[in-house]
Design an enzyme around this catalytic site. Structure first.
Site, short mmCIF file in Angstrom:
data_model
loop_
_atom_site.label_atom_id
_atom_site.label_comp_id
_atom_site.label_asym_id
_atom_site.label_seq_id
_atom_site.Cartn_x
_atom_site.Cartn_y
_atom_site.Cartn_z
N LYS A 36 -33.20 -48.71 50.61
CA LYS A 36 -31.91 -48.09 50.96
C LYS A 36 -31.93 -46.58 50.71
O LYS A 36 -31.53 -45.81 51.56
CB LYS A 36 -30.76 -48.71 50.15
CG LYS A 36 -30.56 -50.19 50.37
CD LYS A 36 -29.31 -50.71 49.68
CE LYS A 36 -29.34 -50.58 48.17
NZ LYS A 36 -30.35 -51.43 47.50
N ARG A 63 -20.99 -53.44 45.44
CA ARG A 63 -22.04 -54.28 44.87
C ARG A 63 -21.53 -55.71 44.61
O ARG A 63 -22.28 -56.55 44.20
CB ARG A 63 -22.39 -53.68 43.55
CG ARG A 63 -23.76 -53.31 43.06
CD ARG A 63 -24.90 -53.15 43.91
NE ARG A 63 -26.07 -52.91 43.11
CZ ARG A 63 -26.68 -51.74 43.00
NH1 ARG A 63 -26.27 -50.71 43.67
NH2 ARG A 63 -27.75 -51.63 42.23
N ARG A 86 -42.88 -48.12 41.93
CA ARG A 86 -42.37 -46.85 42.46
C ARG A 86 -42.26 -45.78 41.38
O ARG A 86 -42.03 -46.05 40.22
CB ARG A 86 -41.08 -47.05 43.23
CG ARG A 86 -39.87 -47.43 42.46
CD ARG A 86 -38.68 -47.57 43.40
NE ARG A 86 -37.51 -47.97 42.65
CZ ARG A 86 -36.35 -48.24 43.19
NH1 ARG A 86 -36.18 -48.18 44.50
NH2 ARG A 86 -35.33 -48.58 42.43
N ARG A 127 -38.46 -45.09 36.85
CA ARG A 127 -37.08 -45.34 36.43
C ARG A 127 -37.06 -46.34 35.28
O ARG A 127 -37.82 -47.29 35.27
CB ARG A 127 -36.28 -45.92 37.61
CG ARG A 127 -35.55 -44.88 38.41
CD ARG A 127 -34.96 -45.46 39.66
NE ARG A 127 -34.07 -46.60 39.42
CZ ARG A 127 -33.23 -47.09 40.34
NH1 ARG A 127 -33.19 -46.53 41.54
NH2 ARG A 127 -32.46 -48.10 40.09
N ARG A 149 -32.07 -57.59 37.84
CA ARG A 149 -31.37 -56.90 38.95
C ARG A 149 -31.39 -57.75 40.22
O ARG A 149 -30.43 -57.78 40.97
CB ARG A 149 -32.03 -55.53 39.22
CG ARG A 149 -31.67 -54.50 38.14
CD ARG A 149 -32.62 -53.32 38.16
NE ARG A 149 -32.53 -52.53 39.37
CZ ARG A 149 -33.49 -51.74 39.81
NH1 ARG A 149 -34.64 -51.66 39.16
NH2 ARG A 149 -33.32 -51.04 40.90
P1 AMP Z 1 -29.36 -48.50 42.14
O1 AMP Z 1 -29.92 -47.14 42.01
O2 AMP Z 1 -28.39 -48.63 43.28
O3 AMP Z 1 -30.43 -49.57 42.16
O4 AMP Z 1 -28.49 -48.76 40.81
C1 AMP Z 1 -29.07 -48.76 39.52
C2 AMP Z 1 -28.12 -49.40 38.52
O5 AMP Z 1 -26.89 -48.67 38.50
C3 AMP Z 1 -27.71 -50.83 38.86
O6 AMP Z 1 -28.63 -51.79 38.38
C4 AMP Z 1 -26.37 -50.93 38.12
O7 AMP Z 1 -26.54 -51.07 36.72
C5 AMP Z 1 -25.78 -49.55 38.35
N1 AMP Z 1 -24.97 -49.49 39.60
C6 AMP Z 1 -25.23 -48.78 40.72
N2 AMP Z 1 -24.28 -48.95 41.67
C7 AMP Z 1 -23.39 -49.82 41.11
C8 AMP Z 1 -22.19 -50.43 41.57
N3 AMP Z 1 -21.70 -50.19 42.81
N4 AMP Z 1 -21.52 -51.26 40.73
C9 AMP Z 1 -21.98 -51.52 39.48
N5 AMP Z 1 -23.12 -51.01 39.00
C10 AMP Z 1 -23.82 -50.16 39.79
#
Ligand code: AMP
Length: 213
Positions: A13, A88, A127, A160, A171
């Site tokens: 994404k 989410r 990554r 990360r 996740r």
């Molecule tokens: P991402 O970079 O989108 O994979 O997000 C990394 C982490 O941020 C996720 O595993 C969640 O802990 C938190 N996070 C990101 N977006 C959301 C969301 N819309 N709602 C809740 N937690 C989020």
């Protein structure tokens, strides 16, 4: 054009968002990036969010909804935006619908990038990102010329905190349990566009552009 990018962690994404925003001239709104920035700045919100992020859990809805509401009302969102990693869960999606309704806006397309789970684990744990310019690499699929250093700016590459096997597993479970129901939610609204997420970055980009027009 207001777009949501949906798909499991590791589906690409963020990578596609970076290219799509150039093509369409709209900003990428990544709740994950916003939260990571708050963590790096050690703000109270960041310190609270880190606990959830490190465990691979979602941070509370109220936190991310507040961030998105503020962000989509900024001037650069007037021509549209691309939501990456938000909503989410169904509750966030319902709140978003209400919020957009109040603002006289709507979502036009929900692009769902589909990738099998075994491929996701390989992608996520390998990554690496440049600390300086944010460029992405992969130790197997797209290795930097010199290990640990960015090809573009020479910056240090890092992994990360939540890309280790244990956090990745939780996740992916959170995605299945909480985020996947959004596919039916947006299918019902007639907004879902399914994209095969296997192939080169260019191939996937072209598939997305073909459905967005
Ligand atoms: P991402 O970079 O989108 O994979 O997000 C990394 C982490 O941020 C996720 O595993 C969640 O802990 C938190 N996070 C990101 N977006 C959301 C969301 N819309 N709602 C809740 N937690 C989020």
């Amino acid at each position: 054009m207001n777009i949501i990018l949906l798909g499991p962690p590791g589906a690409g994404k963020g990578t596609q968002a970076k290219r799509l925003i150039e093509r369409y001239g709209i900003p990428q709104i990544s709740t994950g990036d916003m939260l990571r920035a708050a963590v790096a700045e050690k703000t109270p919100l960041g310190l609270e969010a880190k606990k959830y992020m490190d465990a691979g859990q979602l941070v509370p809805d109220s936190v991310v909804i507040g961030l998105v509401k503020e962000r989509i009302q900024k001037d650069d969102c007037k021509k549209g935006y691309m939501l990456d990693g938000f909503p989410r869960n169904v509750s966030q999606a319902e709140t978003l619908d209400r919020m957009l309704n109040e603002l006289g806006q709507k979502i036009d397309h929900v692009v769902c990038i589909e990738v099998p789970e075994d491929e996701l684990i390989q992608r996520l744990t390998g990554r690496r990102t440049c600390r300086q310019c944010g460029a992405g690499f992969h130790v197997m699929f797209d290795p930097p010329k010199q290990e640990g250093l960015c090809d573009k700016c020479g910056g240090e590459l890092y992994q990360r905190d939540d890309d280790n096997v244990q956090t990745v597993t939780s996740r992916l479970k959170v995605y299945k349990d909480q985020t996947e129901p959004l596919i039916a939610y947006y299918e019902k609204q007639g907004k879902l566009r399914r994209i095969d997420g296997l192939g080169s970055i260019d191939e996937i980009f072209n598939r997305i552009v073909a459905v967005l027009g």
